[in-house]
Design a protein around this motif. Sequence first.
Motif, PDB file in Angstrom:
ATOM      1  N   PRO A  76     -99.885 -24.729  -8.215  1.00 38.16           N
ATOM      2  CA  PRO A  76     -99.216 -25.074  -9.482  1.00 38.16           C
ATOM      3  C   PRO A  76     -98.987 -23.831 -10.332  1.00 38.16           C
ATOM      4  O   PRO A  76     -99.737 -22.848 -10.254  1.00 38.16           O
ATOM      5  CB  PRO A  76    -100.212 -26.029 -10.153  1.00 38.16           C
ATOM      6  N   LEU A  77     -97.943 -23.859 -11.150  1.00 39.04           N
ATOM      7  CA  LEU A  77     -97.682 -22.762 -12.069  1.00 39.04           C
ATOM      8  C   LEU A  77     -98.640 -22.813 -13.249  1.00 39.04           C
ATOM      9  O   LEU A  77     -99.225 -23.851 -13.559  1.00 39.04           O
ATOM     10  CB  LEU A  77     -96.241 -22.847 -12.580  1.00 39.04           C
ATOM     11  N   LEU A 132     -94.421 -30.938  -9.079  1.00 35.33           N
ATOM     12  CA  LEU A 132     -94.608 -31.768 -10.264  1.00 35.33           C
ATOM     13  C   LEU A 132     -94.270 -31.002 -11.541  1.00 35.33           C
ATOM     14  O   LEU A 132     -94.205 -31.591 -12.621  1.00 35.33           O
ATOM     15  CB  LEU A 132     -96.047 -32.279 -10.335  1.00 35.33           C
ATOM     16  N   ASP A 133     -94.066 -29.693 -11.413  1.00 33.76           N
ATOM     17  CA  ASP A 133     -93.744 -28.852 -12.564  1.00 33.76           C
ATOM     18  C   ASP A 133     -92.237 -28.850 -12.774  1.00 33.76           C
ATOM     19  O   ASP A 133     -91.465 -28.550 -11.849  1.00 33.76           O
ATOM     20  CB  ASP A 133     -94.252 -27.424 -12.313  1.00 33.76           C
ATOM     21  N   TRP A 134     -91.794 -29.144 -13.989  1.00 36.25           N
ATOM     22  CA  TRP A 134     -90.368 -29.228 -14.248  1.00 36.25           C
ATOM     23  C   TRP A 134     -89.660 -27.883 -14.163  1.00 36.25           C
ATOM     24  O   TRP A 134     -88.426 -27.829 -14.111  1.00 36.25           O
ATOM     25  CB  TRP A 134     -90.108 -29.881 -15.609  1.00 36.25           C
ATOM     26  N   ARG A 135     -90.392 -26.784 -14.121  1.00 41.89           N
ATOM     27  CA  ARG A 135     -89.757 -25.488 -13.920  1.00 41.89           C
ATOM     28  C   ARG A 135     -89.213 -25.328 -12.504  1.00 41.89           C
ATOM     29  O   ARG A 135     -88.465 -24.396 -12.211  1.00 41.89           O
ATOM     30  CB  ARG A 135     -90.742 -24.368 -14.248  1.00 41.89           C
ATOM     31  N   PRO A 170     -99.808 -23.370 -16.853  1.00 38.14           N
ATOM     32  CA  PRO A 170     -99.255 -24.330 -17.817  1.00 38.14           C
ATOM     33  C   PRO A 170     -98.565 -23.643 -18.979  1.00 38.14           C
ATOM     34  O   PRO A 170     -98.946 -22.558 -19.409  1.00 38.14           O
ATOM     35  CB  PRO A 170    -100.488 -25.116 -18.279  1.00 38.14           C
ATOM     36  N   ARG A 202     -97.988 -30.278  -4.884  1.00 42.01           N
ATOM     37  CA  ARG A 202     -98.390 -30.264  -6.300  1.00 42.01           C
ATOM     38  C   ARG A 202     -97.451 -29.413  -7.137  1.00 42.01           C
ATOM     39  O   ARG A 202     -97.171 -29.731  -8.298  1.00 42.01           O
ATOM     40  CB  ARG A 202     -99.816 -29.715  -6.415  1.00 42.01           C
ATOM     41  N   SER A 203     -96.946 -28.337  -6.563  1.00 49.30           N
ATOM     42  CA  SER A 203     -96.105 -27.422  -7.332  1.00 49.30           C
ATOM     43  C   SER A 203     -94.818 -28.084  -7.804  1.00 49.30           C
ATOM     44  O   SER A 203     -94.256 -27.698  -8.839  1.00 49.30           O
ATOM     45  CB  SER A 203     -95.774 -26.181  -6.500  1.00 49.30           C
ATOM     46  N   GLU A 255     -93.151 -38.042 -13.296  1.00 54.47           N
ATOM     47  CA  GLU A 255     -92.948 -37.332 -14.553  1.00 54.47           C
ATOM     48  C   GLU A 255     -91.530 -37.496 -15.099  1.00 54.47           C
ATOM     49  O   GLU A 255     -91.230 -37.007 -16.179  1.00 54.47           O
ATOM     50  CB  GLU A 255     -93.253 -35.842 -14.361  1.00 54.47           C
TER      51      GLU A 255
END
Length: 283
Positions: free
Chosen positions: A231-232, A191-194, A234, A188-189, A152
């Motif tokens: 994951p967070l 991959l979130d930019w947060r 969206p 997986r978590s 990403e």
Amino acid sequence: MTSHDGSRPTTAGTHDDPLPGDAPRWTRYVACGDSFSEGLWDAPDGQDAPLRGWADQLASHLSRRRTAAGLEPLEYANLAVRGRLMRPILHEQVPAALALDADLVSMIGGGNDILRPSVDVDRVAADLERVVAGVRARGVDVLLGTGFDVRESPLVRTTRARVGIYNAHIWSIARRHGAYVLDPWGMRSLLDWRMWSDDRIHLTTEGHTRVAQGALVALGQAPDRADWDDPLAPLPPVPRLERARADARWLREHAYPWATRRLRRRSSGDLLTPKRPVPTPVE
């Protein structure tokens, strides 16, 4: 006790008497590595306070479980320094960790090497394996780590193929020598930019917290959080103009200084020393 891939460490951590319950058997943990293990940018008490990081959090979890079982607290040192390449990690930090009589050593690095276009990933992995074999032969447990999945990231994703090759080496080294593997690539978590700080290379406090939970799983310990890899929820799409402004700010504040240091053959950690060089009990 088994590693994250199901293999069983062969020599380290054996005891004549069983430990109470599922208490961690390690008595002294030393973290070796670069900025990831140093803890950038997990600063729950503010940017001017000492950094924490996933390795500090892992030590805290292990120590708390030991004391809950009536055992002495875990002793912990952290020799990681930002910007370090694999060779200094292996030839300076790891011998120092062994001199401190660690029975668990995390050796997680290679990211700074992989960012360099001229890197020989196979050589980096071969150097790592030689050191892992020597450490395991001494009866010390080893925690390795994969690289992050950077698909990403618009700039760093150019290194994704090299990271994939390196990760394959990590799993093979772990299986051959009975090491444990922390697997950020598979989380997986992350991959979130947060989960990432403004520099897009280092984790936030929440990112480090989730990695610490992943490290517990890698070591055969139950995580404290059931949602450690969920994951967070969206977020709505970011407008194109806002995204472009954020990219420009990142180039100006982070990418350009980083590239300038590389051209000058300097590192952000050149003048730094380990934040926790002596093992002390984790209260």
